[in-house]
Design an enzyme around this catalytic site. Structure first.
Site, PDB file in Angstrom:
ATOM      1  N   GLY B 173       0.804  -1.227   0.000  1.00 58.10           N
ATOM      2  CA  GLY B 173       0.000   0.000   0.000  1.00 58.10           C
ATOM      3  C   GLY B 173       0.829   1.266   0.000  1.00 58.10           C
ATOM      4  O   GLY B 173       0.287   2.375   0.144  1.00 58.10           O
ATOM      5  N   VAL B 203      -2.876  -3.336 -16.593  1.00 55.63           N
ATOM      6  CA  VAL B 203      -4.268  -3.384 -16.121  1.00 55.63           C
ATOM      7  C   VAL B 203      -4.365  -3.370 -14.592  1.00 55.63           C
ATOM      8  O   VAL B 203      -5.304  -2.812 -14.031  1.00 55.63           O
ATOM      9  CB  VAL B 203      -5.013  -4.615 -16.689  1.00 55.63           C
ATOM     10  CG1 VAL B 203      -5.301  -4.419 -18.169  1.00 55.63           C
ATOM     11  CG2 VAL B 203      -4.225  -5.897 -16.454  1.00 55.63           C
ATOM     12  N   TYR B 209      -5.658   2.502  -9.746  1.00 60.83           N
ATOM     13  CA  TYR B 209      -5.876   3.950  -9.850  1.00 60.83           C
ATOM     14  C   TYR B 209      -7.379   4.269  -9.878  1.00 60.83           C
ATOM     15  O   TYR B 209      -7.822   5.258  -9.285  1.00 60.83           O
ATOM     16  CB  TYR B 209      -5.198   4.511 -11.103  1.00 60.83           C
ATOM     17  CG  TYR B 209      -3.683   4.456 -11.062  1.00 60.83           C
ATOM     18  CD1 TYR B 209      -2.981   4.641  -9.874  1.00 60.83           C
ATOM     19  CD2 TYR B 209      -2.942   4.245 -12.230  1.00 60.83           C
ATOM     20  CE1 TYR B 209      -1.591   4.592  -9.840  1.00 60.83           C
ATOM     21  CE2 TYR B 209      -1.551   4.207 -12.201  1.00 60.83           C
ATOM     22  CZ  TYR B 209      -0.886   4.374 -11.001  1.00 60.83           C
ATOM     23  OH  TYR B 209       0.488   4.342 -10.977  1.00 60.83           O
TER      24      TYR B 209
END
Lengths: 238, 238
Positions: B173, B203, B209
């Protein structure tokens, strides 16, 4: 056919390469690219609106003269947001004081000068030396650009955010003049890249940019975070 | 199965939401995002090189510590090129003086901390207050961003030029933390947009995003003018 051209006409045609001369049916137009000043804000505001109309995105247009005036002129030219203004005139330009950027003047021969329905609206606001109120200097377009950074080279570049030439001044090479002025400035400053975006279906623009030496990066896509999705990050608990 | 969790373990798990507690097999890692300083240049240089390796573009890597040092720190933070450094440590961070940006500190629980083969190379160069040479602060990644301009809004934004988390710190993260820090700063400054680029075949990144709230602009392509094609514009006779 060459045989129908008189020696005098041939000489005139050759002379026109060095010093443009008006031939039959052609008009001489003086052009100048200069740094924008706060006095240009009303014109910049209207040009951006015309761009929003052109792109069918007036619903996204929220810029005001005030928001432009308070954000565009806070840094020396080329260190942050920078605007070049393209002016045209049927008379030679009078000098302006611009130590940060020597204006680029060119005289172009155009086959046809369309009537400018917004000539009054876009009358240039720059006060010339010895102003005699006899000027016909008109704002014909603009380009807004900002420094970017080429990490692999460890050098700055320029990102061209927006470029517009007003409708009645298109197809005269003015877009190329504005973009070339940015590229020339980049080279002067030792910058290593100029980038901008183009709509993938705009094949004419892509052809034009490729002729200018640009490469279209087909693999990259732009990600954009705006509006409520961006504002959510203002809350430290995202 | 829920029935196998003791009340004590359940309480500990709940408590960990507010104050992370190390559970069996988990490790506590302190993270900090702070502004880069000139002392970080050797690390930034190595991180950019790792990015060039990752993108198979080492032939384009010409940045030097000197080119980075002379271009990255010429403006106050957020007004031009800005770098955030991500540091990790197994101990709480000591305070640093950073009036322009309050460092963002988070404690994260990770299932597994891989050995860092470059821990010595990326030992953070920041001199902490009361430094006792006992630190294990390591640079784990960076993000480089620059102001951009949203003409339709008449407001600035940020363009994220590059982001990298070192291999052994991925999938924890940290990329999101760096990007979120830029978005948070944009909101704080009243900026209206954060943009970056992604490879269209990536992808997983695009999905990530989009989950962060970003939209991928499928119609736009980036045009790039570099190298000899750009240098040609340095000649005023182009």
């Amino acid at each position: 056919m060459a045989s129908t051209i008189s020696p005098a006409a041939a000489a005139a045609a050759l002379a026109s390469i060095a010093t443009p001369t008006t031939l039959v049916g052609q008009h001489q137009l003086y052009t100048r690219i200069r740094l924008a000043t706060p006095a240009d804000v009303p014109h910049i505001h209207k040009l951006i609106y015309q761009m929003a109309v052109f792109q069918n995105e007036t619903h996204l247009f929220t810029a005001t003269e005030s928001s432009l005036a308070t954000t565009l002129f806070n840094s020396p030219p080329f260190q942050s947001f920078t605007v070049f203004i393209l002016e045209v005139s049927s008379n030679p330009f009078k000098n302006i004081h611009s130590p940060a950027f020597l204006p680029i003047e060119r005289t172009v021969l155009v086959d046809h000068v369309a009537a400018d329905p917004e000539a009054e609206t876009f009358k240039s606001g720059v006060v010339n030396e010895n102003d005699d109120d006899d000027d016909d200097v008109t704002v014909a377009g603009f380009v807004l650009f900002v420094p970017s950074y080429t990490t692999f080279a460890g050098k700055p570049g320029f990102h061209v955010e927006d470029l517009l030439v007003r409708e009645c001044y298109r197809r005269k090479g003015f877009g190329k003049m504005l973009l070339s002025a940015v590229a020339e400035q980049a080279v002067k400053m030792g910058f290593k890249r100029v980038e901008w975006s183009v709509l993938e279906w705009n094949v004419n623009a892509i052809k034009f940019y490729e002729e200018m030496g640009a490469k279209v990066l087909t693999e990259w896509r732009v990600c954009r975070l705006t509006g409520d999705a961006l504002e959510a990050y203002g809350d430290a608990n995202y």
